[in-house]
Design a protein around this motif. Structure first.
Motif, short mmCIF file in Angstrom:
data_model
loop_
_atom_site.label_atom_id
_atom_site.label_comp_id
_atom_site.label_asym_id
_atom_site.label_seq_id
_atom_site.Cartn_x
_atom_site.Cartn_y
_atom_site.Cartn_z
N LEU A 16 -1.64 14.61 -15.97
CA LEU A 16 -1.41 14.89 -17.49
C LEU A 16 -2.18 13.76 -18.26
CD1 LEU A 16 2.11 16.08 -17.50
CD2 LEU A 16 0.27 17.38 -18.08
N PHE A 17 -2.19 12.63 -17.70
CA PHE A 17 -2.70 11.40 -18.38
C PHE A 17 -4.09 11.01 -18.13
CE2 PHE A 17 1.49 10.80 -19.39
CZ PHE A 17 1.39 10.35 -21.15
N ALA A 18 -4.64 11.91 -17.10
CA ALA A 18 -6.07 11.92 -16.53
C ALA A 18 -6.32 10.22 -16.12
CB ALA A 18 -7.04 12.37 -17.59
N HIS A 19 -5.32 9.73 -15.28
CA HIS A 19 -5.38 8.64 -14.68
C HIS A 19 -5.70 8.43 -13.38
CE1 HIS A 19 -5.22 6.61 -18.50
NE2 HIS A 19 -4.00 6.46 -18.60
N ALA A 20 -6.64 9.53 -12.75
CA ALA A 20 -7.10 9.64 -11.28
C ALA A 20 -7.54 8.20 -10.89
CB ALA A 20 -7.53 10.75 -10.91
N GLU A 21 -8.47 7.76 -11.67
CA GLU A 21 -9.54 6.59 -11.50
C GLU A 21 -8.52 5.49 -11.47
OE1 GLU A 21 -12.90 6.37 -13.85
OE2 GLU A 21 -13.63 8.37 -13.15
N ARG A 22 -7.72 5.43 -12.37
CA ARG A 22 -6.81 4.19 -12.56
C ARG A 22 -6.02 3.98 -11.15
NH1 ARG A 22 -4.78 1.17 -16.71
NH2 ARG A 22 -6.04 2.52 -18.26
N GLU A 23 -5.20 5.07 -11.03
CA GLU A 23 -4.46 5.19 -9.75
C GLU A 23 -5.34 4.63 -8.51
OE1 GLU A 23 -1.07 5.14 -9.58
OE2 GLU A 23 -1.36 5.28 -11.97
N ASP A 24 -6.60 5.44 -8.49
CA ASP A 24 -7.57 5.08 -7.28
C ASP A 24 -7.72 3.62 -7.15
OD1 ASP A 24 -9.39 5.80 -5.18
OD2 ASP A 24 -10.72 5.01 -6.36
N ALA A 25 -8.01 3.10 -8.34
CA ALA A 25 -8.43 1.52 -8.54
C ALA A 25 -7.07 0.80 -8.00
CB ALA A 25 -8.79 1.23 -9.75
N ALA A 26 -5.99 0.90 -8.32
CA ALA A 26 -4.84 0.31 -7.90
C ALA A 26 -4.60 0.37 -6.44
CB ALA A 26 -3.41 0.71 -8.91
N ALA A 27 -4.96 1.45 -5.96
CA ALA A 27 -4.81 1.99 -4.38
C ALA A 27 -5.66 1.16 -3.72
CB ALA A 27 -4.65 3.43 -4.05
N ILE A 28 -6.94 1.18 -4.21
CA ILE A 28 -8.14 0.29 -3.55
C ILE A 28 -7.68 -0.89 -3.34
CG2 ILE A 28 -10.53 -0.03 -3.56
CD1 ILE A 28 -9.94 2.55 -2.32
N VAL A 38 0.78 -1.21 0.16
CA VAL A 38 -0.06 0.02 -0.06
C VAL A 38 0.76 1.36 0.20
CG1 VAL A 38 -1.60 1.37 1.09
CG2 VAL A 38 -2.03 -1.12 1.07
N THR A 39 1.69 1.24 0.92
CA THR A 39 2.73 2.50 0.81
C THR A 39 3.50 2.61 -0.30
OG1 THR A 39 3.06 1.94 3.22
CG2 THR A 39 4.66 3.57 2.54
N GLY A 40 3.84 1.51 -0.88
CA GLY A 40 4.55 1.88 -2.05
C GLY A 40 4.03 2.15 -3.36
N GLN A 41 2.65 1.67 -3.25
CA GLN A 41 1.56 2.24 -4.50
C GLN A 41 1.40 3.68 -4.33
OE1 GLN A 41 0.28 0.40 -6.98
NE2 GLN A 41 -0.45 2.48 -7.59
#
Length: 609
Positions: free
Chosen positions: A236-248, A220-223
């Motif tokens: 810049l790539f509008a990937h907040a949702e993708r990063e959120d999904a990876a963190a979740i 979790v910390t690393g992600q």
């Protein structure tokens, strides 16, 4: 000279050798040099533990005195001794024992062990090769260091506070109940066997689930750190949702591991409560039976009752502390797996400082492919004369940056050797080698420190005049004067943000140039050193670089071929090999690969074809 209690352990004492891979050996490595003080703290804790038995014994003696003398003769001179003993024990001996125990752990041990372990792990990390860090998250490595130091501190402190204390209390309790009635001691021994069996069943499982939970937490910390470090790219790539999904996903895995740990912990607590509830019944009941047979006094009943209740309470506390110890061991093992692998490129035992006589460089049949079958460089034989200005060009992946990494000994050649002034790089100390080489890279590395600190990194002993002169030569003085950070610091005192994020690419590169100018090393490596600068600033910087290059051996890598056209010689790499070499004019006249690259470059930059 008097030594303060807080200075009994040197918190920054270096460790000997590399950290071992076995758990107990690793623990010894982490806290070597502190064992004597830790043992003394454990003895003090054991004395405090014995006062638990002493409490029951003193109360028993007081009750026997009350019963034997009755109301009328209770407060007489004959009984003064027992009451004085009770007062001295409860007001002096017991508080002193606990006070010294708390002082030993809270002042002497805990504040020293954490920095001791952290500093040793940090020093070990600094010796690792760059490949070690390339294969992991920076945030994860930092988190593992902090996690391991914290877990090691908890482990040592709890071992002192719990194991030494509890062991002494149990030994004292066994002696007390044996004195009351040997059969009572047998009952206590049987109960204790069941208690140990319960602990032996639960604790290994606690340890495994703790390790799994710690590993999931580190992911979790690393992600999260990886996302935050690259937050500009995320946006810049509008990937907040993708990063959120990876963190979740990582957090959900951690939640699952935490639930598994929690269920086992709850089962342990329930089992302990049942077992602890039996002890007062067994010991007090046994003392009553002994009293009914005339084998025990009324005071013995009180002593057995008091000590049984205290031990019952303590078993729960000890068990939870043991659970914490196993959790800490799990986290130590988890950190150990990440931090102990040896990826160093160590200096040879007889390595000597590099002795520079001119700065001549030789690549002698060098092969390096990062341990793979393809890639890197192959059969590179190249001589760079002292003071020569050498340009290196070639498409991406041709091996240009690999040559530079090998020259700096970030890796060792898989075949062949590299020499500077006739000295094999494997036979010289790495620090002396890297002090002899100044470097400016395309991806500028800056610290989240002041502009002054970042430039002085090239030469920490340089004076103020040299600092400003280097900044002026790099065309950085003007924009530095206008810097203001979020804390109101200005100019050279302003902090630049993580990796210099508060600066433009051109500004970062000018800071890096100033740093290299201040270092004034006899060998200069420029890896796309002006790629982030606009044409006007680049033209100004080029004049400065020409001045800086004078008297130095220079290796310059560039995609913008015009920036190296003035070099004494140009080497063209293709697929990890030297395709051709010569001056700019000679290579153009030869009509080979360099001439084609020159003809096909777009906007002054080398294409990928």
């Amino acid at each position: 000279m008097r030594v303060k209690p807080s200075e009994l352990i040197d918190p920054f004492r270096p460790a000997e050798g590399a950290p071992p891979h076995a758990l107990m050996a690793f623990i010894r490595w982490c806290i070597s040099g502190a064992w004597g003080v830790i043992a003394l703290a454990a003895i003090v804790s054991a004395l405090a533990g014995l006062t638990e038995t002493g409490t029951a014994w003193v109360l028993g003696k007081v009750i026997d005195t009350v019963v034997s003398h009755g109301r009328e003769a209770l407060f007489t001179a004959a009984n003064a001794g027992i009451f004085a003993l009770a007062l001295a024990f409860f007001l002096l001996a017991r508080p002193l024992a606990f006070g010294l125990s708390n002082l030993a752990t809270a002042v002497v041990v805990a504040p020293a062990v954490s920095p001791l372990v952290m500093s040793r792990l940090h020093r070990w990390m600094l010796t690792q090769s760059v490949g070690f860090f390339d294969d992991d998250f920076a945030g994860r490595i930092a988190q593992k260091q902090a996690q391991t130091a914290n877990a090691m501190t908890n482990f040592v402190v709890e071992a002192i506070n719990v194991l030494a204390f509890a062991l002494a209390s149990l030994i004292g309790t066994f002696a007390l109940v044996t004195a009351i009635d040997p059969w009572l001691a047998l009952v206590f021994a049987v109960w204790f066997v069941f208690y140990i069996a319960l602990i032996r069943w639960f604790m290994p499982r606690i340890r495994l689930r703790s390790k799994a939970r710690a590993a999931a937490r580190a992911v979790v910390t690393g992600q999260v750190v990886d996302t935050i470090t690259n937050i500009r790219t995320v946006k810049l790539f509008a990937h907040a949702e993708r990063e959120d999904a990876a963190a979740i996903d990582a957090i959900d895995t951690f939640r699952g591991r935490a639930l598994e740990f929690g269920k086992l912990s709850a089962s342990l607590r329930l089992s302990l409560m049942v077992l602890a509830g039996l002890l007062p019944l067994l010991l007090t009941g046994g003392a009553l039976v002994a009293w009914s047979r005339g084998a025990a006094s009324e005071g013995d009943i009180v002593a057995a009752g008091v000590v049984s209740i205290r031990v019952a309470q303590m078993t729960g506390w000890v068990s939870f502390a043991l659970m914490g110890l196993y959790r800490d061991i799990g986290e130590i093992e988890d950190g150990m797996r990440t931090l102990t692998p040896d990826r160093r490129l160590p200096d040879a035992p007889d390595a000597r400082p590099l002795a520079l006589t001119g700065g001549g460089i030789r690549f002698d049949g060098v092969d390096f492919a990062y341990g793979k079958a393809v890639g890197g460089v192959t059969a590179i034989s190249l001589d760079v004369a002292p003071g020569e200005k050498l340009g290196i060009v070639g498409p991406s992946g041709a091996g240009k940056s690999t040559l530079v990494a090998l020259l700096l000994r970030l890796h060792d050649p898989e075949a062949g050797r590299i020499l500077i002034d006739g000295q094999d790089l494997r036979g010289v100390t790495q620090d002396s080698l890297r002090r002899a080489i100044g470097m400016v890279t395309q991806e500028t590395a800056l610290f989240n420190r002041s502009a002054r600190d970042n430039i002085l990194y090239g030469n920490p002993d340089a004076g103020e005049d040299a600092l400003h002169a280097a900044a002026r030569k790099a065309r950085a003085d003007d924009f530095i004067a206008g810097l203001v950070d979020g804390s109101g610091r200005r100019g050279y005192e302003a902090h630049l943000g993580e990796r210099g994020v508060k600066l433009s690419g051109g500004q970062r590169q000018r800071i890096a140039l100033a740093r290299a100018i201040l270092k004034d090393a006899p060998i200069l490596v420029l890896d796309e050193a002006t790629s982030a600068l606009d044409s006007e600033v680049e033209a100004e910087i080029q004049d400065t670089l020409y001045d800086v290059m004078q008297g130095k051996t220079v290796i310059a890598i560039a995609h913008r071929l015009s920036t190296i056209a003035h070099m004494d010689r140009i080497v063209v790499l293709s697929d990890g090999r030297i395709a051709e070499q010569g001056s700019h004019e000679a290579l153009l006249a030869a009509g080979g690969l360099y001439a084609r690259l020159w003809a096909h470059q777009s906007g002054g930059f080398l294409g990928e074809g």
